[in-house]
Design a protein around this motif. Structure first.
Motif, mmCIF file in Angstrom:
data_model
loop_
_atom_site.group_PDB
_atom_site.id
_atom_site.type_symbol
_atom_site.label_atom_id
_atom_site.label_comp_id
_atom_site.label_asym_id
_atom_site.label_seq_id
_atom_site.Cartn_x
_atom_site.Cartn_y
_atom_site.Cartn_z
ATOM 1 N N MET A 1 0.820 -1.210 0.000
ATOM 2 C CA MET A 1 0.000 0.000 0.000
ATOM 3 C C MET A 1 0.857 1.265 0.000
ATOM 4 N N ILE A 2 2.026 1.198 0.665
ATOM 5 C CA ILE A 2 2.922 2.356 0.635
ATOM 6 C C ILE A 2 3.403 2.618 -0.792
ATOM 7 N N VAL A 3 3.767 1.555 -1.497
ATOM 8 C CA VAL A 3 4.262 1.709 -2.862
ATOM 9 C C VAL A 3 3.170 2.258 -3.768
ATOM 10 N N MET A 4 1.993 1.649 -3.726
ATOM 11 C CA MET A 4 0.906 2.092 -4.594
ATOM 12 C C MET A 4 0.444 3.496 -4.231
ATOM 13 N N GLY A 5 0.412 3.790 -2.930
ATOM 14 C CA GLY A 5 0.020 5.124 -2.512
ATOM 15 C C GLY A 5 0.995 6.192 -2.964
ATOM 16 N N GLY A 6 2.277 5.818 -3.071
ATOM 17 C CA GLY A 6 3.270 6.767 -3.554
ATOM 18 C C GLY A 6 3.214 6.991 -5.050
ATOM 19 N N ILE A 7 2.619 6.051 -5.781
ATOM 20 C CA ILE A 7 2.538 6.168 -7.243
ATOM 21 C C ILE A 7 1.248 6.856 -7.675
ATOM 22 N N VAL A 8 0.123 6.346 -7.179
ATOM 23 C CA VAL A 8 -1.186 6.803 -7.659
ATOM 24 C C VAL A 8 -1.524 8.134 -7.020
ATOM 25 N N GLY A 9 -1.370 9.187 -7.792
ATOM 26 C CA GLY A 9 -1.737 10.511 -7.342
ATOM 27 C C GLY A 9 -2.757 11.094 -8.294
ATOM 28 N N SER A 10 -2.344 12.098 -9.032
ATOM 29 C CA SER A 10 -3.247 12.724 -10.000
ATOM 30 C C SER A 10 -2.869 12.423 -11.438
ATOM 31 N N GLY A 11 -1.647 11.896 -11.650
ATOM 32 C CA GLY A 11 -1.172 11.721 -13.017
ATOM 33 C C GLY A 11 -2.082 10.871 -13.872
ATOM 34 N N ILE A 12 -2.627 9.793 -13.321
ATOM 35 C CA ILE A 12 -3.457 8.900 -14.114
ATOM 36 C C ILE A 12 -4.775 9.551 -14.500
ATOM 37 N N PHE A 13 -5.217 10.550 -13.779
ATOM 38 C CA PHE A 13 -6.466 11.227 -14.097
ATOM 39 C C PHE A 13 -6.288 12.342 -15.127
ATOM 40 N N ILE A 14 -5.061 12.790 -15.324
ATOM 41 C CA ILE A 14 -4.796 13.892 -16.242
ATOM 42 C C ILE A 14 -3.956 13.449 -17.441
ATOM 43 N N ASN A 15 -2.894 12.702 -17.190
ATOM 44 C CA ASN A 15 -1.917 12.401 -18.226
ATOM 45 C C ASN A 15 -2.414 11.571 -19.402
ATOM 46 N N PRO A 16 -3.494 10.773 -19.290
ATOM 47 C CA PRO A 16 -3.982 10.088 -20.497
ATOM 48 C C PRO A 16 -4.267 11.029 -21.668
ATOM 49 N N TYR A 17 -4.752 12.230 -21.383
ATOM 50 C CA TYR A 17 -5.006 13.155 -22.491
ATOM 51 C C TYR A 17 -3.695 13.695 -23.073
ATOM 52 N N VAL A 18 -2.672 13.903 -22.208
ATOM 53 C CA VAL A 18 -1.385 14.380 -22.707
ATOM 54 C C VAL A 18 -0.751 13.323 -23.612
ATOM 55 N N VAL A 19 -0.865 12.053 -23.237
ATOM 56 C CA VAL A 19 -0.340 10.966 -24.051
ATOM 57 C C VAL A 19 -1.064 10.903 -25.388
ATOM 58 N N ALA A 20 -2.386 11.050 -25.363
ATOM 59 C CA ALA A 20 -3.180 10.978 -26.597
ATOM 60 C C ALA A 20 -2.872 12.128 -27.552
ATOM 61 N N LEU A 21 -2.330 13.207 -27.059
ATOM 62 C CA LEU A 21 -1.921 14.303 -27.936
ATOM 63 C C LEU A 21 -0.717 13.927 -28.792
ATOM 64 N N HIS A 22 0.094 12.989 -28.322
ATOM 65 C CA HIS A 22 1.319 12.601 -29.023
ATOM 66 C C HIS A 22 1.133 11.352 -29.885
ATOM 67 N N VAL A 23 0.433 10.355 -29.375
ATOM 68 C CA VAL A 23 0.173 9.133 -30.138
ATOM 69 C C VAL A 23 -1.339 8.972 -30.249
ATOM 70 N N HIS A 24 -1.822 8.494 -31.391
ATOM 71 C CA HIS A 24 -3.233 8.700 -31.716
ATOM 72 C C HIS A 24 -4.040 7.444 -31.983
ATOM 73 N N THR A 25 -3.510 6.275 -31.723
ATOM 74 C CA THR A 25 -4.291 5.050 -31.904
ATOM 75 C C THR A 25 -4.348 4.299 -30.583
ATOM 76 N N PRO A 26 -5.416 3.518 -30.361
ATOM 77 C CA PRO A 26 -5.493 2.735 -29.122
ATOM 78 C C PRO A 26 -4.277 1.848 -28.910
ATOM 79 N N PHE A 27 -3.760 1.252 -29.981
ATOM 80 C CA PHE A 27 -2.593 0.376 -29.851
ATOM 81 C C PHE A 27 -1.402 1.136 -29.297
ATOM 82 N N LEU A 28 -1.130 2.312 -29.839
ATOM 83 C CA LEU A 28 0.014 3.097 -29.377
ATOM 84 C C LEU A 28 -0.216 3.652 -27.980
ATOM 85 N N ILE A 29 -1.433 4.125 -27.715
ATOM 86 C CA ILE A 29 -1.714 4.713 -26.406
ATOM 87 C C ILE A 29 -1.553 3.675 -25.299
ATOM 88 N N LEU A 30 -2.193 2.509 -25.474
ATOM 89 C CA LEU A 30 -2.057 1.456 -24.471
ATOM 90 C C LEU A 30 -0.637 0.897 -24.453
#
Length: 429
Positions: A1-30
């Motif tokens: 829980m310490i490890v996961m708590g240190g990783i999961v912050g806000s990035g996963i809620f925001i950064n998916p859109y930043v990634v999609a700006l650079h690569v544009h297909t489901p295969f590349l995004i995932l």
């Protein structure tokens, strides 16, 4: 829980859109999220062995000091204070500001809201960690509930589907490699934080066993979680829709259950960022405290409150630095110079494993006690080279922000020379 708590912050809620700006297909995004997960897992393997070799509190600061020189460890702590830890906290606080404005409708800027919350949490944590343990558990529960609700409701009610073809949005080329490299910048930030568990190694009953297992299990759990979030974002919003929204979690919930769902997921995400910030405010000051006790920082930073045992001065210094960064620029700008400097320290820390293995020829005799990185030296070298590639990509994509980060790094050299020449006071521990 310490490890996961240190990783999961806000990035996963925001950064998916930043990634999609650079690569544009489901295969590349995932695919790039999987690549980021593999990198984090390789790092988890390496830090697990380092933690079994040096099972004391301090984490990367300790590894760099023992493998190279106190100057290298000092520069890590210096940049941690001025760039990586404080910059990451600022970015998470800015994300809180985005969601808070959406929830409340206030017109105050994201940076101002971030400053208020950073200073407020800094003040609260100066009273000690134990008093806030129940609140911290509640925040972690709300964070998990928000993610699970988003995935389950998005899949069940969000509609949409994922087009498997085309796999690539362009033929394999240098431009595609560059796009993948740029996408890895926000992903590296989202996966960052697993290494902070090593800061508390000295407080574990059996760090050689518990920390090595926890690092691997925690990183694997986060990889599964992140892939689930990105899958539901792609299914509900599509690659183009994902790239067009700066709050993808809210957009998914709005598509699934309307405005009420969007409101509650925003509330859950905003609250969850507070738990991540609180953890960072309590964890990282141990490094600054260690620097002070090594005679490499202001003596006052090593002061502990006689009532709570909290490193109050270190916490306050970190809170002020994070607030300044939050007020200085946009979320993306903060993210860019955080990643470039952070991954330099990752590369150096991973490379320290070569130093320890060469120096400690008896390690093989402690097989029952030491966790050993699978595939070393190849996997360790791959992690080091990948970190170097991420740094290079950040410099190429965002040269101005990278220069700013390196200026801060270089500024630590004369500071170290100054502190290293001052008389040292022996530790009382």
């Amino acid at each position: 829980m310490i490890v996961m708590g240190g990783i999961v912050g806000s990035g996963i809620f925001i950064n998916p859109y930043v990634v999609a700006l650079h690569v544009h297909t489901p295969f590349l995004i995932l695919g790039v999220w999987v690549l980021g997960g593999v990198l984090a897992l390789l790092g988890g393997f390496i830090w697990a062995e380092l933690a079994t070799r040096l099972p004391q509190a301090g984490g990367q600061y300790l590894y760099l000091r023992e493998a190279y020189h106190p100057s290298v460890a000092f520069l890590y702590g210096w940049v941690l204070l001025l760039v990586t830890q404080t910059g990451g906290m600022a970015a998470v606080a800015v994300t809180f500001g985005k969601y808070f404005r959406e929830i409340s409708g206030v017109t105050t800027s994201d940076g101002a809201i971030a400053a208020i919350i950073l200073l407020g949490l800094t003040a609260i944590n100066c009273f000690g960690a134990r008093a806030g343990s129940n609140v911290q558990s509640l925040l972690m529960l709300l964070k998990s509930a928000a993610i699970v609700a988003m995935v389950v409701l998005g899949l069940a009610l969000g509609g949409g589907h994922i087009h498997i073809q085309p796999l690539l949005d362009r033929p394999a080329s240098l431009s595609l490699i560059g796009a993948i490299g740029a996408a890895m910048i926000p992903i590296a930030f989202a996966y960052g934080g697993w290494q902070t568990a090593t800061f508390v190694a000295g407080e574990m009953r059996d760090p050689r066993r518990e920390l090595s297992r926890g690092l691997i299990a925690g990183v694997l759990g986060v990889v599964a979680l992140y892939l689930s979030v990105n899958f539901v974002c792609l299914r509900v919003l599509g690659p183009a829709g994902l790239a067009d929204t700066r709050t993808p979690a809210t957009a998914v919930m709005r598509a699934a259950v309307g405005d009420r769902g969007a409101f509650w997921i925003a509330v859950g995400i905003a609250i969850s960022t507070l738990g991540f910030l609180s953890q960072g405010i309590l964890t990282a000051p141990r490094v600054y405290y260690a620097m002070a006790r090594d005679g490499l920082f202001f003596k006052s930073v090593g002061w502990l409150s006689p009532k709570t045992g909290a490193p109050v001065v270190a916490i306050v210094v970190q809170g002020i630095a994070a607030t300044i960064i939050a007020l200085s620029g946009r979320y993306e700008q903060i993210l860019n110079y955080v990643v470039s400097i952070d991954f330099i320290s990752f590369a150096l820390t991973a490379a320290s494993l070569f130093v320890f293995r060469r120096r400690d020829k008896t390690a093989a005799d402690e097989g029952a006690k030491l966790y050993c990185v699978p595939g070393h030296p190849y996997t360790t070298a791959l992690f080091v080279l990948t970190c170097a590639a991420i740094v290079a990509s950040t410099i190429i994509t965002y040269p101005t922000n990278s220069v700013f980060g390196f200026i801060i790094l270089a500024a630590g050299i004369p500071v170290y020379l100054y502190w290293s020449r001052k008389p040292r006071i022996a530790s009382t521990e």
